[in-house]
Design a protein around this motif. Structure first.
Motif, PDB file in Angstrom:
ATOM      1  N   GLU A 290       0.834  -1.193   0.000  1.00 49.19           N
ATOM      2  CA  GLU A 290       0.000   0.000   0.000  1.00 49.19           C
ATOM      3  C   GLU A 290       0.874   1.250   0.000  1.00 49.19           C
ATOM      4  O   GLU A 290       1.954   1.266   0.576  1.00 49.19           O
TER       5      GLU A 290
ATOM      6  N   GLU B  92      -2.328   5.787   1.382  1.00 47.52           N
ATOM      7  CA  GLU B  92      -3.421   4.847   1.633  1.00 47.52           C
ATOM      8  C   GLU B  92      -3.313   4.256   3.032  1.00 47.52           C
ATOM      9  O   GLU B  92      -4.316   4.089   3.726  1.00 47.52           O
ATOM     10  N   GLN B  93      -2.118   3.953   3.465  1.00 48.96           N
ATOM     11  CA  GLN B  93      -1.934   3.397   4.802  1.00 48.96           C
ATOM     12  C   GLN B  93      -2.349   4.414   5.867  1.00 48.96           C
ATOM     13  O   GLN B  93      -3.010   4.058   6.843  1.00 48.96           O
TER      14      GLN B  93
ATOM     15  N   ARG C 173      -4.557   6.798   5.454  1.00 55.66           N
ATOM     16  CA  ARG C 173      -6.015   6.906   5.354  1.00 55.66           C
ATOM     17  C   ARG C 173      -6.682   5.766   6.112  1.00 55.66           C
ATOM     18  O   ARG C 173      -7.619   5.982   6.889  1.00 55.66           O
ATOM     19  N   ARG C 174      -6.165   4.580   5.928  1.00 57.29           N
ATOM     20  CA  ARG C 174      -6.717   3.415   6.624  1.00 57.29           C
ATOM     21  C   ARG C 174      -6.512   3.529   8.131  1.00 57.29           C
ATOM     22  O   ARG C 174      -7.393   3.190   8.911  1.00 57.29           O
ATOM     23  N   GLN C 175      -5.342   4.020   8.534  1.00 52.33           N
ATOM     24  CA  GLN C 175      -5.066   4.166   9.966  1.00 52.33           C
ATOM     25  C   GLN C 175      -6.032   5.153  10.595  1.00 52.33           C
ATOM     26  O   GLN C 175      -6.546   4.931  11.684  1.00 52.33           O
TER      27      GLN C 175
ATOM     28  N   GLN D 248      -7.858  -5.231  12.313  1.00 55.01           N
ATOM     29  CA  GLN D 248      -7.808  -3.826  11.908  1.00 55.01           C
ATOM     30  C   GLN D 248      -6.382  -3.442  11.507  1.00 55.01           C
ATOM     31  O   GLN D 248      -6.182  -2.739  10.508  1.00 55.01           O
TER      32      GLN D 248
ATOM     33  N   TYR E 135      -5.611  -4.721   8.134  1.00 53.50           N
ATOM     34  CA  TYR E 135      -6.256  -3.846   7.147  1.00 53.50           C
ATOM     35  C   TYR E 135      -5.401  -2.603   6.898  1.00 53.50           C
ATOM     36  O   TYR E 135      -5.157  -2.228   5.748  1.00 53.50           O
ATOM     37  N   VAL E 136      -4.914  -1.992   7.975  1.00 59.12           N
ATOM     38  CA  VAL E 136      -4.074  -0.790   7.830  1.00 59.12           C
ATOM     39  C   VAL E 136      -2.838  -1.109   6.986  1.00 59.12           C
ATOM     40  O   VAL E 136      -2.452  -0.327   6.118  1.00 59.12           O
TER      41      VAL E 136
ATOM     42  N   ASP F 156      -8.485  -6.494   2.745  1.00 63.13           N
ATOM     43  CA  ASP F 156      -9.248  -5.314   2.331  1.00 63.13           C
ATOM     44  C   ASP F 156     -10.423  -5.101   3.288  1.00 63.13           C
ATOM     45  O   ASP F 156     -10.646  -5.893   4.209  1.00 63.13           O
ATOM     46  N   ILE F 157     -11.178  -4.051   3.056  1.00 61.18           N
ATOM     47  CA  ILE F 157     -12.261  -3.688   3.967  1.00 61.18           C
ATOM     48  C   ILE F 157     -13.338  -4.773   4.017  1.00 61.18           C
ATOM     49  O   ILE F 157     -13.932  -5.025   5.065  1.00 61.18           O
TER      50      ILE F 157
END
Length: 60
Positions: free
Chosen positions: A2, A6-7, A9-11, A36, A39-40, A45-46
């Motif tokens: 990633e 993006e990382q 944003r996920r965090q 979680q 995912y980060v 994926d979500i």
């Protein structure tokens, strides 16, 4: 792998979800927190995150 953007944003999304749970007087389990974190990192994926959490709580 990633992108750093993006990382981050996920965090932020995970941090927001955790904070919301804590404000409601709850805390996610260690297993959910591990999912979680995966995912980060972009390992799942979500949709996979959602399936794992729903399955853990018998909601699948």
């Amino acid at each position: 792998m990633e992108s750093a953007f993006e990382q981050r944003r996920r965090q932020r999304a995970v941090d927001d979800a955790r904070r919301s749970s804590e404000l409601e007087g709850s805390r996610s389990t260690d297993a959910t927190r591990a999912d979680q974190d995966a995912y980060v990192r972009g390992e799942i994926d979500i949709n996979q995150l959602g399936k794992r959490v729903r399955s853990r709580y018998g909601l699948a």
